[in-house]
Enzyme design. Structure first.
Site, short mmCIF file in Angstrom:
data_model
loop_
_atom_site.label_atom_id
_atom_site.label_comp_id
_atom_site.label_asym_id
_atom_site.label_seq_id
_atom_site.Cartn_x
_atom_site.Cartn_y
_atom_site.Cartn_z
N VAL A 54 0.86 -1.18 0.00
CA VAL A 54 0.00 0.00 0.00
C VAL A 54 0.90 1.23 0.00
O VAL A 54 1.90 1.27 0.72
CB VAL A 54 -0.92 0.02 1.25
CG1 VAL A 54 -1.71 1.30 1.34
CG2 VAL A 54 -1.84 -1.19 1.25
N THR A 126 5.80 3.41 1.35
CA THR A 126 5.39 2.04 1.04
C THR A 126 5.24 1.25 2.35
O THR A 126 6.21 1.08 3.09
CB THR A 126 6.42 1.35 0.14
OG1 THR A 126 6.59 2.12 -1.05
CG2 THR A 126 5.99 -0.06 -0.23
N ASP A 127 4.03 0.80 2.62
CA ASP A 127 3.74 -0.07 3.76
C ASP A 127 3.43 -1.45 3.23
O ASP A 127 2.84 -1.59 2.16
CB ASP A 127 2.56 0.47 4.56
CG ASP A 127 2.88 1.75 5.30
OD1 ASP A 127 4.03 1.91 5.75
OD2 ASP A 127 1.97 2.59 5.46
N PHE A 128 3.80 -2.50 4.01
CA PHE A 128 3.61 -3.84 3.45
C PHE A 128 3.46 -4.97 4.45
O PHE A 128 3.28 -6.12 4.06
CB PHE A 128 4.76 -4.18 2.49
CG PHE A 128 6.13 -4.10 3.13
CD1 PHE A 128 6.72 -5.21 3.69
CD2 PHE A 128 6.81 -2.89 3.15
CE1 PHE A 128 7.97 -5.14 4.27
CE2 PHE A 128 8.07 -2.80 3.72
CZ PHE A 128 8.65 -3.93 4.28
N ASN A 142 5.74 -0.79 7.94
CA ASN A 142 6.97 -1.15 7.22
C ASN A 142 8.13 -1.23 8.21
O ASN A 142 7.94 -1.05 9.41
CB ASN A 142 7.24 -0.15 6.08
CG ASN A 142 7.41 1.26 6.59
OD1 ASN A 142 8.08 1.52 7.58
ND2 ASN A 142 6.78 2.21 5.91
#
Length: 173
Positions: A54, A126-128, A142
């Site tokens: 995301v 960016t988160d994941f 993250n």
């Protein structure tokens, strides 16, 4: 002579820990950007540990994502740069912090720089990672946030431990 070497080693250790945190964050995000499609869900361990991707244009929980561009720049880029520089300056010049506090601050600074880099270069973070351990369930995050949380826990733990230690020493006197 010995003091100069010690100060140089201290400086090198601090900057190395900051860079290590930034590197772990940026390497993991690069891998995710290249290998995971947006919103694709990869169950690493059932629903307990999930990878997804995301892009967050705000801060934690997407706070500030709807701000005007100039306000985003001020609150999510310029202000964090100032805070991180002040924090870095403090641990570089102030030598009476405990080792745990210094390590904690290096983690916070490294994580902060990792997310700040994303905001400046990509316009989003960016988160994941998602964890769901029953009683502990996270939002998406993250490695920068892992660094920030671990660093915060180290600083808090050091502060509490040092207070208890100081109180114990006072009772002994």
């Amino acid at each position: 002579m010995k003091i100069q070497i010690t100060q140089k080693l201290r400086l090198l250790a601090i900057l190395s820990l900051v860079l290590l945190n930034i590197s772990c964050d940026q390497i993991s995000k690069t891998v995710v950007r290249k290998t995971i499609e947006p919103y694709q869900r990869i169950q690493v361990f059932k629903n307990n540990f999930v990878l997804t991707k995301v892009e967050n244009t705000g801060a934690a929980y997407s706070l500030g994502a709807d701000l005007m561009p100039i306000h985003k720049i001020l609150l999510l880029q310029i202000l964090p740069v100032i805070v991180l520089l002040i924090l870095l300056w403090q641990i570089l010049i102030k030598t009476n912090y405990s080792k745990e506090t210094i390590i904690g601050f290096t983690f916070i600074i490294g994580g902060g720089i990792g997310n700040l880099f994303d905001r400046i270069v990509y316009g989003s973070v960016t988160d994941f990672l998602i964890l769901d351990l029953g009683i502990i369930k996270t939002e998406i995050f993250n490695m920068a946030e892992v660094s920030i949380m671990l660093g915060s826990l180290l600083v808090l733990g050091a502060a509490l431990f040092n207070k208890k230690e100081a109180a114990f020493k006072e009772k002994q006197v």
